[in-house]
Design an enzyme around this catalytic site. Structure first.
Site, PDB file in Angstrom:
ATOM      1  N   HIS A   1      31.318  42.003  65.634  1.00 44.89           N
ATOM      2  CA  HIS A   1      30.605  41.392  64.518  1.00 44.89           C
ATOM      3  C   HIS A   1      29.269  42.092  64.298  1.00 44.89           C
ATOM      4  O   HIS A   1      28.804  42.854  65.153  1.00 44.89           O
ATOM      5  CB  HIS A   1      30.355  39.899  64.767  1.00 44.89           C
TER       6      HIS A   1
ATOM      7  N   LYS B   1      24.815  38.054  64.079  1.00 42.69           N
ATOM      8  CA  LYS B   1      25.588  36.919  64.594  1.00 42.69           C
ATOM      9  C   LYS B   1      24.993  36.455  65.916  1.00 42.69           C
ATOM     10  O   LYS B   1      24.846  37.238  66.850  1.00 42.69           O
ATOM     11  CB  LYS B   1      27.062  37.294  64.777  1.00 42.69           C
TER      12      LYS B   1
END
Length: 233
Positions: A131, A135
């Site tokens: 990600h 995040k």
């Protein structure tokens, strides 16, 4: 449909655009410092905030009888309490670790593959998720869902980020700039490897799924998942 956006970061803005394109109205946009004033005027709320804010956001919605769709991850140690509150308030609540149509199909494939692979102990399973660097939680909620679905249909008993034992699923959580989300499940043996993978090209799929879930939740009561929304049960 009047929508309250709880969390107005990158995802919130994509959700706003898609909701407007689908003919809905945004009546509230809440950042971390804003109050809940005006929440009661919304037909439904969509929460894509941060782990520390999710429980307060969900609770506020249930207290005002506002149906709530939450895609925030990293707070699931309090999920059962939110389910209990929803039932006590006769409210409407959907939590999803991922609202993408493709990911929810991927969840079904993962569960089916896990049931097949449970018979073949020469294969060891592992999960990799990648990600963007913004995040906050690791592993991702999607990776945890993948791991828990494998555990439900196999002899594995837990997932771990580090020091995974023979009955643990190792999750490798990577954070790389500008990656919307990539999840891979590997089954490795001495002679070959089986892989299933979902790669998101952008945030559009997550946002569209959340708006579709909000449309579906309107006028319903209870606790639901994307399996209900997409009729995958």
């Amino acid at each position: 449909m009047k929508i309250a956006l709880l969390g107005y970061g990158k995802m919130g803005k994509v959700i706003e655009r898609i909701a407007l394109e689908r003919g809905h109205e945004i009546t509230m946009r809440k950042s971390s410092t804003d109050s809940y004033e005006g929440l009661e005027n919304a037909d439904v709320a969509i929460d894509f905030s941060i782990p520390d804010a999710a429980v307060c956001n969900i609770s506020a919605c249930l207290d005002t009888n506002t149906p709530i769709v939450s895609g925030t991850t990293g707070w699931l140690d309090q999920y059962d309490a939110m389910v209990a509150l929803c039932k006590a308030k006769d409210g409407a609540f959907i939590y999803g670790s991922n609202f993408s149509l493709g990911v929810n199909i991927f969840f079904e494939l993962n569960s089916h593959l896990a049931r097949i692979m449970a018979k073949f102990d020469q294969y060891k399973v592992r999960i990799e998720e990648i990600h963007h660097t913004q995040k906050l939680d690791a592993p991702s909620g999607t990776a945890i869902t993948l791991a828990n679905d494998i555990i439900a249909d196999s002899g594995y008993t837990a997932w771990k980020l580090d020091d995974a034992g023979v009955h643990d699923i190792h999750i490798d959580a990577q954070r790389i700039e500008n990656v919307p989300g990539t999840h891979s499940v590997y089954y490795d043996s001495d002679v070959d490897q089986i892989e299933i993978k979902h790669l998101a090209h952008n945030r559009e799929g997550f946002a569209l799924g959340a708006v579709i879930a909000a449309e579906w939740l309107l006028d319903k009561k209870g606790v639901f998942t994307m399996k209900d929304v997409l009729e995958l049960k």
